[in-house]
Design an enzyme around this catalytic site. Structure first.
Site, short mmCIF file in Angstrom:
data_model
loop_
_atom_site.label_atom_id
_atom_site.label_comp_id
_atom_site.label_asym_id
_atom_site.label_seq_id
_atom_site.Cartn_x
_atom_site.Cartn_y
_atom_site.Cartn_z
N ILE A 42 -14.85 8.23 -6.73
CA ILE A 42 -13.38 8.35 -6.63
C ILE A 42 -12.72 7.62 -7.81
O ILE A 42 -11.77 8.12 -8.40
CB ILE A 42 -12.88 7.78 -5.27
CG1 ILE A 42 -13.40 8.67 -4.14
CG2 ILE A 42 -11.36 7.71 -5.23
CD1 ILE A 42 -13.09 8.16 -2.74
N VAL A 47 -4.27 2.07 -14.62
CA VAL A 47 -3.17 2.04 -15.58
C VAL A 47 -2.34 0.75 -15.56
O VAL A 47 -1.43 0.63 -16.35
CB VAL A 47 -2.21 3.24 -15.42
CG1 VAL A 47 -2.67 4.43 -16.19
CG2 VAL A 47 -1.99 3.57 -13.96
N ALA A 50 0.26 -4.32 -17.82
CA ALA A 50 1.24 -5.34 -18.22
C ALA A 50 1.57 -6.17 -16.99
O ALA A 50 1.65 -5.65 -15.88
CB ALA A 50 2.50 -4.71 -18.77
N LYS A 78 2.17 -11.64 -23.48
CA LYS A 78 3.42 -10.90 -23.29
C LYS A 78 4.55 -11.90 -23.05
O LYS A 78 4.51 -12.67 -22.09
CB LYS A 78 3.27 -9.96 -22.07
CG LYS A 78 4.55 -9.24 -21.71
CD LYS A 78 4.36 -8.34 -20.49
CE LYS A 78 5.70 -7.82 -19.99
NZ LYS A 78 5.61 -7.14 -18.69
N VAL A 183 -15.93 6.37 2.08
CA VAL A 183 -15.61 6.25 3.51
C VAL A 183 -15.16 7.63 4.00
O VAL A 183 -14.22 8.22 3.46
CB VAL A 183 -14.49 5.21 3.75
CG1 VAL A 183 -14.04 5.22 5.20
CG2 VAL A 183 -14.95 3.82 3.32
N ILE A 343 1.03 -5.52 -9.98
CA ILE A 343 -0.07 -6.48 -9.86
C ILE A 343 0.46 -7.78 -9.25
O ILE A 343 -0.21 -8.43 -8.45
CB ILE A 343 -0.78 -6.68 -11.22
CG1 ILE A 343 -1.45 -5.36 -11.62
CG2 ILE A 343 -1.80 -7.82 -11.15
CD1 ILE A 343 -2.02 -5.31 -13.02
P1 FDA Z 1 -6.73 2.13 -7.26
O1 FDA Z 1 -6.40 3.59 -7.13
O2 FDA Z 1 -6.93 1.60 -8.60
O3 FDA Z 1 -8.04 1.81 -6.44
C1 FDA Z 1 -8.33 2.46 -5.22
C2 FDA Z 1 -9.75 2.11 -4.81
O4 FDA Z 1 -10.00 2.66 -3.54
C3 FDA Z 1 -10.82 2.68 -5.75
O5 FDA Z 1 -11.82 1.72 -5.96
C4 FDA Z 1 -11.39 3.84 -4.97
O6 FDA Z 1 -12.73 4.07 -5.27
C5 FDA Z 1 -11.25 3.31 -3.54
N1 FDA Z 1 -11.25 4.37 -2.53
C6 FDA Z 1 -10.23 5.22 -2.23
N2 FDA Z 1 -10.62 6.06 -1.24
C7 FDA Z 1 -11.88 5.69 -0.90
C8 FDA Z 1 -12.82 6.17 0.05
N3 FDA Z 1 -12.56 7.19 0.86
N4 FDA Z 1 -14.02 5.57 0.12
C9 FDA Z 1 -14.33 4.52 -0.71
N5 FDA Z 1 -13.49 4.04 -1.62
C10 FDA Z 1 -12.28 4.62 -1.71
N6 FDA Z 1 1.06 -2.46 -12.40
C11 FDA Z 1 1.38 -3.54 -13.14
O7 FDA Z 1 1.39 -4.66 -12.63
N7 FDA Z 1 1.69 -3.39 -14.45
C12 FDA Z 1 1.74 -2.18 -15.06
O8 FDA Z 1 1.98 -2.10 -16.26
C13 FDA Z 1 1.47 -1.05 -14.28
N8 FDA Z 1 1.53 0.21 -14.81
C14 FDA Z 1 1.34 1.30 -14.02
C15 FDA Z 1 1.57 2.58 -14.49
C16 FDA Z 1 1.43 3.69 -13.65
C17 FDA Z 1 1.72 5.05 -14.16
C18 FDA Z 1 0.98 3.51 -12.31
C19 FDA Z 1 0.77 4.68 -11.40
C20 FDA Z 1 0.74 2.24 -11.84
C21 FDA Z 1 0.95 1.13 -12.66
N9 FDA Z 1 0.77 -0.15 -12.17
C22 FDA Z 1 1.09 -1.22 -12.94
C23 FDA Z 1 0.23 -0.34 -10.83
C24 FDA Z 1 -1.25 -0.69 -10.93
O9 FDA Z 1 -1.94 0.33 -11.60
C25 FDA Z 1 -1.82 -0.86 -9.54
O10 FDA Z 1 -1.03 -1.74 -8.81
C26 FDA Z 1 -3.20 -1.43 -9.60
O11 FDA Z 1 -4.00 -0.70 -10.47
C27 FDA Z 1 -3.82 -1.45 -8.24
O12 FDA Z 1 -4.26 -0.21 -7.85
P2 FDA Z 1 -5.08 -0.15 -6.51
O13 FDA Z 1 -6.26 -1.05 -6.62
O14 FDA Z 1 -4.17 -0.33 -5.38
O15 FDA Z 1 -5.57 1.37 -6.45
#
Ligand code: FDA
Length: 495
Positions: A42, A47, A50, A78, A183, A343
């Site tokens: 997955i 992304v 910052a 930064k 999962v 973050i």
């Molecule tokens: P993420 O999607 O990264 O991880 C999900 C996890 O769940 C993965 O490991 C996946 O394998 C697992 N998973 C899902 N379903 C599963 C299943 N059925 N079985 C097993 N595993 C499963 N924040 C910030 O502070 N500064 C920034 O500059 C930015 N910029 C930014 C730009 C854009 C366009 C977006 C969309 C987001 C940001 N963010 C951000 C937010 C930042 O990217 C985000 O908060 C963090 O990467 C955290 O992401 P997650 O870990 O929540 O989800």
């Protein structure tokens, strides 16, 4: 379901998953064991690059030395975000992590600055801000001064994939175990709380408490527990982003760039080995092809990967904690990346969970308090983000024309009116953004105060101007002694 919480299961291995695992294991200690489940198939959103200054507390808590962090995550410093074209094309302003001027008794520095303006002494507010001066000069090194007038608060830009990997190694050293797998099913107790996760290969992972870090999928908090989502796309309408890495710039700037575009904005995040670039836009006003074209034709270095699209709906989960599940990261909501707050929201969610940790079972009052604090935090950040959009003079562009007409939440209209009428900015509760942040964005977006506090009348015009000039001088002095941002980063990474 037993009451004592001994086994915590974290679902997801993105920034949210590994940061949650590392912080919780470190803070709560060996009275709990943590198992993290993630699926390489997955993958992660990858992304978030910052951050804002509280990230440095994370490093302190986890005992990560600065040079090690910079090396492992290819990070840069930064000091600010430069908002380009947000008020009008061709103009820019900074939202720095510093504060203009110095702390004054009873009222903020900007009241004195405002009085000087009313007397015809026009000076740029940012010329009293060390963060701005260092950012513009491309200089950086941490300053440890006892004198609060010469502080240089900073955060980092880092490579999201390297950061998740680094957090994983720290978590595993702390004793967190990792299970690879997808999962497929989630089993519940009679009371509806989560009992176990079942993987595709049949393995069952049981837990007393679950942290849902499954990203936008929100597998536990939404798909299983169905807590609902407050959709804020009528207030923050951007719903898509296209991201692409490009070659590093010859010089790495110690600030993020945020450049207004016809239906959104573009980010440029300088890292040691590359630039992170992206275009956040509203799909009601621009197609994906147009948005990709806008991004690719506005890169300042050569692309080194294929552009990829991420879709999102701005808003928040109605409950961040429900039964024995807490949602952290994208599963808990998303407020678009304009002020790099996601973050931080992970960090503050885990800090809050540690404070209300249900060691002896989930208690309704703790859950209610946790949810209330989370909601307030989201609402305050939401208002701050809306301000950037609504106070614009980008006339003749449909997206910007429409967003100026937005029905703004009363909490924000009040704050803006108070500032316009009195120059006052009161920090609400634990608002993440201090007065200096609101001040910079209000002024940067063209919202001008009509008055200042009468305390600023307590000195003659000559004394006032002398004070302002001496502050400017004190702020400028450290710049000559600071190394360039690149020299600092190279020196630290060579250690
Ligand atoms: P993420 O999607 O990264 O991880 C999900 C996890 O769940 C993965 O490991 C996946 O394998 C697992 N998973 C899902 N379903 C599963 C299943 N059925 N079985 C097993 N595993 C499963 N924040 C910030 O502070 N500064 C920034 O500059 C930015 N910029 C930014 C730009 C854009 C366009 C977006 C969309 C987001 C940001 N963010 C951000 C937010 C930042 O990217 C985000 O908060 C963090 O990467 C955290 O992401 P997650 O870990 O929540 O989800």
């Amino acid at each position: 379901m037993q009451n004592t919480i001994k086994k915590v299961v974290v679902l997801g291995g993105g920034t949210a998953g590994w940061l949650s695992a590392a912080l919780l294991q470190k803070i709560i200690g060996p009275s709990i064991s943590i198992e993290l489940v993630e699926s390489e198939d997955i993958g992660i959103v990858g992304v978030g690059e910052a951050t804002i200054p509280p990230i440095r507390h994370v490093n302190q808590v986890l005992g990560i030395p600065e040079h090690e962090f910079l090396k492992q995550t290819k990070a840069t410093a930064k000091l600010a975000i430069r908002f380009e074209g947000w008020l009008r094309e061709g103009e820019s302003y900074y939202h720095t992590f510093g504060a203009p001027g110095k702390s004054m008794a009873f009222c903020h520095f900007h009241h004195f600055w405002q009085r000087a303006r009313s007397l015809g002494h026009n000076s740029d507010l940012w010329s009293y801000d060390l963060n701005y001066l260092a950012a513009e000069a491309g200089k950086f090194a941490p300053i440890n001064s006892k004198d609060s007038i010469i502080e240089l608060p900073f955060a980092y830009h880092f490579d999201a994939a390297l950061y998740a990997r680094y957090l994983r190694s720290i978590s595993e050293q702390l004793g967190v175990t990792r299970t690879e797998g997808i999962v497929e099913q989630v089993q519940t107790h009679e009371d509806g709380s989560i009992q176990s996760l079942q993987l595709k290969d049949g393995k069952v992972i049981e837990g007393d408490f679950f942290i849902d870090c499954s990203g936008f999928r929100a597998l536990l908090i939404q798909q299983k527990l169905g807590v609902g989502y407050d959709d804020w796309s009528h207030l923050l309408p951007c719903d898509s982003a296209i991201a692409v890495p490009s070659e590093r710039h010859e010089k790495t700037a110690p600030f993020t760039r945020s450049i207004a575009r016809p239906a959104g904005w573009q980010w440029r995040i300088p890292l040691q080995h590359r630039n992170g670039n992206g275009h956040v836009f509203c799909s009601r006003y621009m197609s994906e092809d147009e948005a990709t074209h806008t991004l690719m034709s506005n890169l300042d270095t050569q692309p080194i990967g294929e552009p990829r699209t991420v879709k999102f709906t701005t808003g928040r989960r109605r409950k961040q904690w429900h039964k024995n599940v807490v949602a952290v990261g994208l599963s808990s909501g998303f407020l678009e990346p304009l002020e790099s707050t996601s973050i931080h929201l992970i960090q503050s969610a885990i800090t809050r969970l540690a404070q209300y940790f249900p060691h002896d079972g989930v208690k309704s009052a703790a859950v209610a308090e946790y949810n209330q604090q989370s909601e307030t935090e989201y609402l305050q950040i939401r208002d701050f983000l809306i301000l950037h959009y609504i106070a614009n003079e980008r006339k003749g562009m449909r997206f910007w024309d429409d967003i100026r007409e937005l029905q703004v939440p009363s909490s924000l209209t009040h704050k803006m009116a108070l500032f316009e009428q009195t120059g006052k900015l009161d920090r609400e509760g634990n608002d993440l953004f201090l007065e200096s942040s609101w001040l910079q964005v209000l002024l940067g977006q063209g919202v001008e105060p009509k008055d200042y506090h009468p305390i600023a009348n307590g000195m003659s015009k000559e004394q006032l101007i002398q004070m302002l000039e001496s502050i400017q001088k004190v702020k400028q002095e450290p710049i000559a002694k600071l190394p360039t941002h690149d020299d600092y980063i190279n020196g630290m990474c060579a250690r």
